[in-house]
Design a protein around this motif. Structure first.
Motif, PDB file in Angstrom:
ATOM      1  N   ASP A 145       0.836  -1.213   0.000  1.00  6.05           N
ATOM      2  CA  ASP A 145       0.000   0.000   0.000  1.00  6.05           C
ATOM      3  C   ASP A 145       0.868   1.259   0.000  1.00  6.05           C
ATOM      4  O   ASP A 145       0.571   2.230  -0.702  1.00  6.05           O
TER       5      ASP A 145
ATOM      6  N   ARG B  48       2.453   1.911  -3.428  1.00  2.97           N
ATOM      7  CA  ARG B  48       1.430   2.370  -4.383  1.00  2.97           C
ATOM      8  C   ARG B  48       1.049   3.823  -4.111  1.00  2.97           C
ATOM      9  O   ARG B  48       1.016   4.659  -5.025  1.00  2.97           O
ATOM     10  N   LEU B  49       0.763   4.147  -2.838  1.00  2.00           N
ATOM     11  CA  LEU B  49       0.348   5.508  -2.481  1.00  2.00           C
ATOM     12  C   LEU B  49       1.495   6.512  -2.632  1.00  2.00           C
ATOM     13  O   LEU B  49       1.258   7.674  -2.980  1.00  2.00           O
TER      14      LEU B  49
ATOM     15  N   GLU C  66       1.609   7.328  -6.235  1.00  2.00           N
ATOM     16  CA  GLU C  66       0.421   8.137  -6.545  1.00  2.00           C
ATOM     17  C   GLU C  66       0.580   9.567  -6.017  1.00  2.00           C
ATOM     18  O   GLU C  66       0.229  10.540  -6.701  1.00  2.00           O
ATOM     19  N   ALA C  67       1.131   9.700  -4.804  1.00  2.00           N
ATOM     20  CA  ALA C  67       1.343  11.018  -4.194  1.00  2.00           C
ATOM     21  C   ALA C  67       2.362  11.826  -4.993  1.00  2.00           C
ATOM     22  O   ALA C  67       2.184  13.033  -5.209  1.00  2.00           O
TER      23      ALA C  67
ATOM     24  N   ARG D  29       3.008  11.573  -8.197  1.00  2.00           N
ATOM     25  CA  ARG D  29       2.367  12.011  -9.447  1.00  2.00           C
ATOM     26  C   ARG D  29       1.427  13.191  -9.179  1.00  2.00           C
ATOM     27  O   ARG D  29       1.431  14.188  -9.914  1.00  2.00           O
ATOM     28  N   ALA D  30       0.604  13.070  -8.109  1.00  4.65           N
ATOM     29  CA  ALA D  30      -0.370  14.123  -7.781  1.00  4.65           C
ATOM     30  C   ALA D  30       0.330  15.428  -7.420  1.00  4.65           C
ATOM     31  O   ALA D  30      -0.088  16.512  -7.850  1.00  4.65           O
TER      32      ALA D  30
ATOM     33  N   ASP E 103      -6.640  17.214  -4.500  1.00  7.79           N
ATOM     34  CA  ASP E 103      -6.479  15.789  -4.861  1.00  7.79           C
ATOM     35  C   ASP E 103      -5.202  15.215  -4.239  1.00  7.79           C
ATOM     36  O   ASP E 103      -5.200  14.096  -3.716  1.00  7.79           O
TER      37      ASP E 103
ATOM     38  N   VAL F 261      -4.513  12.057  -1.212  1.00  4.92           N
ATOM     39  CA  VAL F 261      -3.548  10.953  -1.321  1.00  4.92           C
ATOM     40  C   VAL F 261      -2.513  11.023  -0.195  1.00  4.92           C
ATOM     41  O   VAL F 261      -2.143  10.006   0.390  1.00  4.92           O
TER      42      VAL F 261
END
Length: 207
Positions: free
Chosen positions: A49, A52-53, A56-57, A59-60, A136, A140
């Motif tokens: 997890d 993955r996060l 994602e963080a 990228r955001a 957003d 995340v």
């Protein structure tokens, strides 16, 4: 070098007591071993997890800062500051305690709120886009924060459980087993000596 033993009198009562204690320690070891295995499984799940996060963080945040750079070029620091004063929160965050296998960590719930346009004179349209992307990213980051804290605390508990398992397996339980074996051997030897003495006495009586 002589192996260490528990300093107790070598009696039958002591032997029975030590056997009970050893059984209790062995059962405790099995429970701790199961807990350690479950913690290890949870740690590996959380690592998945977290990775993955984290991606994602990144990228955001990259997209949010790209938008922020554009807004900064168009509005300047002062313009962004003034527009921010009139902006309503874009995020609702709730933090509650959570437990897993006796480990407590915060459960973070982050929810996006509808964005209301600022609509100030001189505000560029990119300002609202930047707010949207930053909100957003914040969602995340809140999820990542929960996973990171949980992972750290689970790993700490897993290390403690491993340490206790090793102490029981390699030090404490073997110490009890050695002492039990020593006392049992001493009692057997004493019993043989007693029987031998009894036989000698009987032989004298018969003679």
């Amino acid at each position: 070098m002589a192996q260490q033993l528990i300093k107790v009198p070598p009696t039958k009562n002591t032997l029975l007591k030590l056997k009970k204690q050893a059984k209790f320690l062995e059962e405790g070891h099995d429970l701790l071993e199961r807990k350690r295995e479950l913690l290890t499984r949870l740690v590996y799940e959380r690592i998945g997890d977290y990775r993955r996060l984290r991606a994602e963080a990144e990228r955001a945040l990259s997209e949010a800062f790209r938008c922020l750079s554009l807004t900064h070029l168009r509005m300047g620091s002062r313009g962004i500051h003034q527009a921010s004063l009139g902006a309503e929160p874009a995020l609702k965050v709730d933090i509650l305690p959570r437990r897993a296998l006796g480990v407590e960590y915060p459960s973070v719930s982050a929810e996006r709120l509808p964005l209301k346009p600022v609509g100030l004179l001189g505000t560029d349209a990119s300002f609202d886009t930047t707010r949207d992307h930053l909100a957003d990213a914040a969602v995340v980051l809140a999820q990542l924060g929960e996973v990171e804290i949980a992972l750290h605390r689970l790993m700490e508990e897993q290390r403690k459980a491993q340490k206790r398992v090793n102490a029981l397996k390699y030090n404490i339980i073997p110490l009890y087993r050695r002492t039990i074996h020593f006392i049992a051997s001493a009692l057997e030897e004493e019993e043989r000596n007693t029987l031998f003495q009894v036989k000698l006495l009987r032989a004298r009586d018969v003679g």
